[in-house]
Structures are given as structure tokens and as C-alpha cells.
Design a protein around this motif. Structure first.
Motif, mmCIF file in Angstrom:
data_model
loop_
_atom_site.group_PDB
_atom_site.id
_atom_site.type_symbol
_atom_site.label_atom_id
_atom_site.label_comp_id
_atom_site.label_asym_id
_atom_site.label_seq_id
_atom_site.Cartn_x
_atom_site.Cartn_y
_atom_site.Cartn_z
ATOM 1 N N UNK A 88 0.817 -1.228 0.000
ATOM 2 C CA UNK A 88 0.000 0.000 0.000
ATOM 3 C C UNK A 88 0.849 1.277 0.000
ATOM 4 N N UNK A 89 2.166 1.127 0.078
ATOM 5 C CA UNK A 89 3.051 2.292 0.010
ATOM 6 C C UNK A 89 3.180 2.787 -1.444
ATOM 7 N N UNK A 90 2.904 1.901 -2.390
ATOM 8 C CA UNK A 90 3.012 2.255 -3.804
ATOM 9 C C UNK A 90 1.734 2.920 -4.296
ATOM 10 N N UNK A 92 -1.592 3.471 -6.624
ATOM 11 C CA UNK A 92 -2.606 2.504 -7.062
ATOM 12 C C UNK A 92 -2.184 1.869 -8.384
ATOM 13 N N UNK A 93 -1.775 2.680 -9.344
ATOM 14 C CA UNK A 93 -1.387 2.166 -10.660
ATOM 15 C C UNK A 93 -0.207 1.199 -10.569
ATOM 16 N N UNK A 94 0.777 1.534 -9.763
ATOM 17 C CA UNK A 94 1.951 0.682 -9.636
ATOM 18 C C UNK A 94 1.579 -0.643 -8.951
ATOM 19 N N UNK A 95 0.752 -0.573 -7.910
ATOM 20 C CA UNK A 95 0.314 -1.798 -7.229
ATOM 21 C C UNK A 95 -0.430 -2.719 -8.185
ATOM 22 N N UNK A 96 -1.325 -2.152 -8.957
ATOM 23 C CA UNK A 96 -2.135 -2.961 -9.869
ATOM 24 C C UNK A 96 -1.287 -3.538 -11.001
ATOM 25 N N UNK A 97 -0.357 -2.751 -11.525
ATOM 26 C CA UNK A 97 0.539 -3.264 -12.570
ATOM 27 C C UNK A 97 1.406 -4.384 -12.020
ATOM 28 N N UNK A 98 1.899 -4.223 -10.789
ATOM 29 C CA UNK A 98 2.695 -5.280 -10.158
ATOM 30 C C UNK A 98 1.884 -6.569 -10.037
ATOM 31 N N UNK A 99 0.624 -6.452 -9.668
ATOM 32 C CA UNK A 99 -0.243 -7.626 -9.541
ATOM 33 C C UNK A 99 -0.420 -8.312 -10.888
ATOM 34 N N UNK A 100 -0.731 -7.534 -11.920
ATOM 35 C CA UNK A 100 -0.913 -8.082 -13.267
ATOM 36 C C UNK A 100 0.353 -8.814 -13.713
ATOM 37 N N UNK A 101 1.508 -8.157 -13.552
ATOM 38 C CA UNK A 101 2.784 -8.747 -13.984
ATOM 39 C C UNK A 101 3.115 -10.008 -13.188
#
Length: 180
Positions: A88-90, A92-101
Motif C-alpha cells: 500500500x506504500x506504492x 494505485x497504478x503501480x500496485x495494480x501493474x505489479x499484480x498483473x505482472x
């Protein structure tokens, strides 16, 4: 035993929490995730996965640590819970992209099953809320319909190895129905 313990642990951890924009107790979400998983796999041989479904938001949304999950439920459950927890420190966009990747490139099948069940439970709630309040549903989220659509479409693509499973089929269909 582990599933019953996970039910109790999750219920206590989420006590007093509610689903976004509602008065629905939050625990309904982990219960639904576990139910989706129990319908997809054999609960007797996949106890760790179903327990992780019950516990998947405890580290992300409560004071529970991954170390506590590891101590209480073992390494396998802890690894699964960690795989479905965002930093949650990242942004929203970065968290979601990390999840997708992660789901596309690194996740095990059990990690993908957990994520699929979690996202299916979420998108079912979105559909239900949309049917009640229309486009106002997008005001509940950190990002609106366009960004949510980008995220869910990315998730569906990343979880393509699960094609043929009913939960994946439903996630894919609801994503198209809501975002196309």
C-alpha cells in the motif's frame, strides 16, 4: 482444522470492518473467496489454499503481519497470502501493474486460483452495486471505471492459464459485461 481456524482468525481480524461504500461486514468477502475456491478445488486436499482465501486480506487490511500468518498457519498459507497482498506504500497504478505482472510471469497455479477467486468475488460485488446504484458505483473506488476496466482486463489476461475453469470463465464474462 486449519480452515476452521482461518475462519475464526479472519473474522476476528476483520471485526468492525465493512465493504467499501456499504454496511456489509467485510468478512463476507473472504468467506465468498473461500467458497469460490472450495467449488474449484477439493477442500480436503487444498486446505492451505482455502485457508489463504479466508486470510488473503488480513495482512493488507488489518494489523496482522505475514509472520503471524506463518506462525499460525504455516509457510504454504503465508506464501499464498503474501502473493495476494499489495504494498500500500506504492501508487494505485503501480500496485495494480505489479499484480498483473506477477500473476502473468511468476505466480504458481494456486496463487492464480487465489487471485481469480478474489477478483471474481470483487467483480460480483461491483455488478451487484452497479445494478443498485448505477454509475455512482465508480465513486466508491480510488480510481473510476476506466482504470478499473484496465485493471480487470489485465487480470483476466494474466490468468489465462486458468481458462476452462468456471470461476475464470465467470470473471472473464463479468469483466466484458461491465467494462466493454
Amino acid at each position: 482444522m486449519s480452515i476452521l481456524k482461518a475462519i475464526e482468525f479472519s473474522a476476528c481480524a476483520h471485526l468492525g470492518h465493512f465493504r467499501k461504500g456499504s454496511k456489509v461486514p467485510y468478512i463476507t468477502h473472504p468467506f465468498l473467496v473461500a467458497k469460490i475456491l472450495a467449488e474449484a478445488v477439493d477442500p480436503e486436499t487444498n486446505e492451505a489454499l482455502i485457508s489463504a482465501g479466508l486470510l488473503h486480506d488480513t495482512v493488507e487490511d488489518t494489523v496482522t503481519t505475514i509472520e503471524t500468518i506463518r506462525e499460525e498457519f504455516g509457510e504454504e498459507v503465508a506464501v499464498l497470502v503474501a502473493s495476494d497482498s499489495e504494498n500500500k506504500q506504492l501508487s494505485w497504478e503501480m500496485r495494480k501493474q505489479n499484480t498483473i505482472d506477477f500473476l502473468k510471469n511468476e505466480a504458481t497455479r494456486d496463487m492464480q486460483l487465489l487471485a481469480c477467486a478474489d477478483k471474481l468475488a470483487n467483480i460480483r460485488s461491483i455488478k451487484e452495486d452497479y445494478e443498485k446504484i448505477g454509475d455512482a458505483v465508480w465513486d466508491i473506488f480510488v480510481r473510476g471505471k476506466e482504470k478499473q476496466g484496465w485493471y480487470y482486463k489485465g487480470i483476466v489476461e494474466s490468468l489465462a492459464p486458468l481458462a476452462g475453469l468456471p470461476m475464470y470463465t465467470e470473471l472473464s464474462q463479468l469483466t466484458k459485461e461491465i467494462f466493454d
